[in-house]
Structure formats: structure tokens, C-alpha cells
Design a protein around this motif. Structure first.
Motif, PDB file in Angstrom:
ATOM      1  N   ALA A   1       0.834  -1.211   0.000  1.00 47.45           N
ATOM      2  CA  ALA A   1       0.000   0.000   0.000  1.00 47.45           C
ATOM      3  C   ALA A   1       0.862   1.251   0.000  1.00 47.45           C
ATOM      4  CB  ALA A   1      -0.939   0.002   1.204  1.00 47.45           C
ATOM      5  N   GLN A   2       2.034   1.182   0.638  1.00 43.96           N
ATOM      6  CA  GLN A   2       2.934   2.343   0.640  1.00 43.96           C
ATOM      7  C   GLN A   2       3.503   2.606  -0.743  1.00 43.96           C
ATOM      8  OE1 GLN A   2       5.917   1.458   3.617  1.00 43.96           O
ATOM      9  NE2 GLN A   2       4.812   2.647   5.141  1.00 43.96           N
ATOM     10  N   ARG A   3       3.492   1.604  -1.593  1.00 40.34           N
ATOM     11  CA  ARG A   3       4.039   1.747  -2.938  1.00 40.34           C
ATOM     12  C   ARG A   3       3.014   2.302  -3.922  1.00 40.34           C
ATOM     13  NH1 ARG A   3       7.207  -3.270  -5.225  1.00 40.34           N
ATOM     14  NH2 ARG A   3       5.135  -4.165  -5.125  1.00 40.34           N
ATOM     15  N   THR A   4       1.768   2.405  -3.529  1.00 35.40           N
ATOM     16  CA  THR A   4       0.696   2.839  -4.428  1.00 35.40           C
ATOM     17  C   THR A   4       0.985   4.176  -5.105  1.00 35.40           C
ATOM     18  OG1 THR A   4      -0.926   1.528  -3.225  1.00 35.40           O
ATOM     19  CG2 THR A   4      -1.775   3.341  -4.574  1.00 35.40           C
ATOM     20  N   PRO A   5       1.412   5.221  -4.394  1.00 32.90           N
ATOM     21  CA  PRO A   5       1.675   6.496  -5.095  1.00 32.90           C
ATOM     22  C   PRO A   5       2.756   6.366  -6.170  1.00 32.90           C
ATOM     23  CG  PRO A   5       1.637   6.833  -2.718  1.00 32.90           C
ATOM     24  CD  PRO A   5       1.600   5.354  -2.951  1.00 32.90           C
ATOM     25  N   ILE A   6       3.750   5.535  -5.940  1.00 30.49           N
ATOM     26  CA  ILE A   6       4.815   5.330  -6.928  1.00 30.49           C
ATOM     27  C   ILE A   6       4.236   4.626  -8.157  1.00 30.49           C
ATOM     28  CG2 ILE A   6       7.019   4.185  -7.384  1.00 30.49           C
ATOM     29  CD1 ILE A   6       7.602   4.519  -4.330  1.00 30.49           C
ATOM     30  N   ARG A   7       3.444   3.579  -7.924  1.00 29.06           N
ATOM     31  CA  ARG A   7       2.826   2.837  -9.026  1.00 29.06           C
ATOM     32  C   ARG A   7       1.905   3.738  -9.845  1.00 29.06           C
ATOM     33  NH1 ARG A   7      -1.878   1.042  -9.273  1.00 29.06           N
ATOM     34  NH2 ARG A   7      -2.234   0.921  -7.028  1.00 29.06           N
ATOM     35  N   GLU A   8       1.104   4.539  -9.160  1.00 27.31           N
ATOM     36  CA  GLU A   8       0.181   5.438  -9.865  1.00 27.31           C
ATOM     37  C   GLU A   8       0.934   6.473 -10.699  1.00 27.31           C
ATOM     38  OE1 GLU A   8      -2.205   6.851  -6.614  1.00 27.31           O
ATOM     39  OE2 GLU A   8      -3.577   5.134  -6.738  1.00 27.31           O
ATOM     40  N   ALA A   9       2.013   7.003 -10.173  1.00 28.17           N
ATOM     41  CA  ALA A   9       2.815   7.978 -10.927  1.00 28.17           C
ATOM     42  C   ALA A   9       3.460   7.317 -12.140  1.00 28.17           C
ATOM     43  CB  ALA A   9       3.875   8.601 -10.025  1.00 28.17           C
ATOM     44  N   ARG A  10       3.942   6.085 -11.979  1.00 28.50           N
ATOM     45  CA  ARG A  10       4.547   5.349 -13.097  1.00 28.50           C
ATOM     46  C   ARG A  10       3.509   5.112 -14.183  1.00 28.50           C
ATOM     47  NH1 ARG A  10       6.121   0.729 -10.687  1.00 28.50           N
ATOM     48  NH2 ARG A  10       4.226  -0.284 -11.345  1.00 28.50           N
ATOM     49  N   GLU A  11       2.306   4.699 -13.789  1.00 25.54           N
ATOM     50  CA  GLU A  11       1.240   4.455 -14.766  1.00 25.54           C
ATOM     51  C   GLU A  11       0.836   5.746 -15.470  1.00 25.54           C
ATOM     52  OE1 GLU A  11      -1.725   2.515 -12.386  1.00 25.54           O
ATOM     53  OE2 GLU A  11      -0.630   0.605 -12.376  1.00 25.54           O
ATOM     54  N   ALA A  12       0.801   6.864 -14.748  1.00 19.05           N
ATOM     55  CA  ALA A  12       0.458   8.148 -15.361  1.00 19.05           C
ATOM     56  C   ALA A  12       1.510   8.555 -16.389  1.00 19.05           C
ATOM     57  CB  ALA A  12       0.323   9.234 -14.278  1.00 19.05           C
ATOM     58  N   LEU A  13       2.780   8.339 -16.073  1.00 22.70           N
ATOM     59  CA  LEU A  13       3.849   8.671 -17.013  1.00 22.70           C
ATOM     60  C   LEU A  13       3.775   7.774 -18.249  1.00 22.70           C
ATOM     61  CD1 LEU A  13       6.943   9.309 -14.723  1.00 22.70           C
ATOM     62  CD2 LEU A  13       5.655  10.979 -16.050  1.00 22.70           C
ATOM     63  N   GLN A  14       3.467   6.512 -18.056  1.00 27.82           N
ATOM     64  CA  GLN A  14       3.356   5.581 -19.198  1.00 27.82           C
ATOM     65  C   GLN A  14       2.180   5.963 -20.086  1.00 27.82           C
ATOM     66  OE1 GLN A  14       3.136   1.797 -17.168  1.00 27.82           O
ATOM     67  NE2 GLN A  14       5.350   1.549 -17.163  1.00 27.82           N
ATOM     68  N   GLY A  15       1.122   6.483 -19.493  1.00 26.41           N
ATOM     69  CA  GLY A  15      -0.057   6.897 -20.253  1.00 26.41           C
ATOM     70  C   GLY A  15       0.210   8.101 -21.142  1.00 26.41           C
ATOM     71  N   ARG A  16       1.211   8.900 -20.764  1.00 25.19           N
ATOM     72  CA  ARG A  16       1.554  10.106 -21.552  1.00 25.19           C
ATOM     73  C   ARG A  16       2.472   9.790 -22.715  1.00 25.19           C
ATOM     74  NH1 ARG A  16       3.502  13.641 -16.669  1.00 25.19           N
ATOM     75  NH2 ARG A  16       1.762  13.224 -15.325  1.00 25.19           N
ATOM     76  N   GLN A  17       3.021   8.592 -22.740  1.00 28.35           N
ATOM     77  CA  GLN A  17       3.983   8.256 -23.803  1.00 28.35           C
ATOM     78  C   GLN A  17       3.308   7.794 -25.051  1.00 28.35           C
ATOM     79  OE1 GLN A  17       6.572   5.406 -21.902  1.00 28.35           O
ATOM     80  NE2 GLN A  17       7.592   6.965 -20.719  1.00 28.35           N
TER      81      GLN A  17
END
Length: 130
Positions: free
Chosen positions: A114-130
Motif C-alpha cells: 500500500a505504501q508503494r501505491t503512489p509510486i505505481r500510480e505515478a509510473r502508470e500516469a507517465l506511461q499513459g503520456r507516452q
């Protein structure tokens, strides 16, 4: 005895020096995480570390405690970093690092996913912009 190796290993991760991290692993090293119960190869782990650097700036490890064991090191630490939106993250982890012939041969990483959730969400957001 293994402190210098482990210090170098985490300093290389902090610096994003994938080549040095690779050199500090044994070729057959395995990295296991408690949240998915899967084992990663060195190359898979290096891809994850590269992605971590794309998502987090100011990446650093705060060592809480470290203990030598006969075949390696037990370490508790906090991974700190800053997300692209400026939020700071702190991921509390415990690791067992098995050392063989002066290199890291196995990692078992324990964390609260659960502590990793913000990192995962940010990674997914960056991948969505590519």
C-alpha cells in the motif's frame, strides 16, 4: 565484512548507475518481493530500478539498521523520493541480501505494498503520456 559491498550497491541504485548495480549482482541473482511472491532476474530488476528513477527524483535510502548474518546482510531502510507532482514518498522496507563471492546473489524484499501505491500510480500516469 559485507558493509562496503552493500553501501556500494545502494549508492549505485541511488545514482541510477544500472551498469554498476548489474556488476554487483551475481549473473544468476534472484530478487524476490513479498507482495507478489515472484522471483525476478537481474535484468527484470534493473528495468524496475530504471522505472523507479523515471518516477522518483531525489531517490535515497535511509538505513534504519543493518545486521551481518553468516551468508549476507539483513537491512531495514526507508526509500525516500519525490514524485513528479512534488509529493514526497517514504517506503519502509526490510531486506535480506545474500552475498556470494563478494556480490549480491539474492534479495528478499519485504514491504507494505500500500505504501508503494503512489509510486505505481505515478509510473502508470507517465506511461499513459507516452
Amino acid at each position: 565484512m559485507n558493509d562496503a559491498l552493500i553501501d556500494r550497491f545502494f549508492a549505485a541504485i541511488e545514482a541510477g548507475d544500472v551498469d554498476l548495480v548489474r556488476a554487483l549482482y551475481t549473473p544468476d541473482a534472484v530478487i524476490w518481493h513479498n507482495d507478489d511472491l515472484l522471483e525476478q532476474s537481474v535484468e527484470d530488476n534493473l528495468r524496475v530500478l530504471g522505472g523507479l528513477h523515471r518516477v522518483l527524483s531525489d531517490l535515497s535510502y535511509e538505513v534504519v539498521r543493518r545486521a551481518e548474518v553468516p551468508d549476507g546482510v539483513l537491512q531495514q531502510h526507508v526509500l525516500h523520493g519525490r514524485l513528479p507532482d512534488g509529493r514526497e514518498v517514504a517506503l519502509h522496507c526490510a531486506m535480506y541480501l545474500r552475498v556470494r563471492d563478494g556480490r549480491v546473489a539474492r534479495i528478499e524484499e519485504y514491504l507494505d505494498s500500500a505504501q508503494r501505491t503512489p509510486i505505481r500510480e505515478a509510473r502508470e500516469a507517465l506511461q499513459g503520456r507516452q
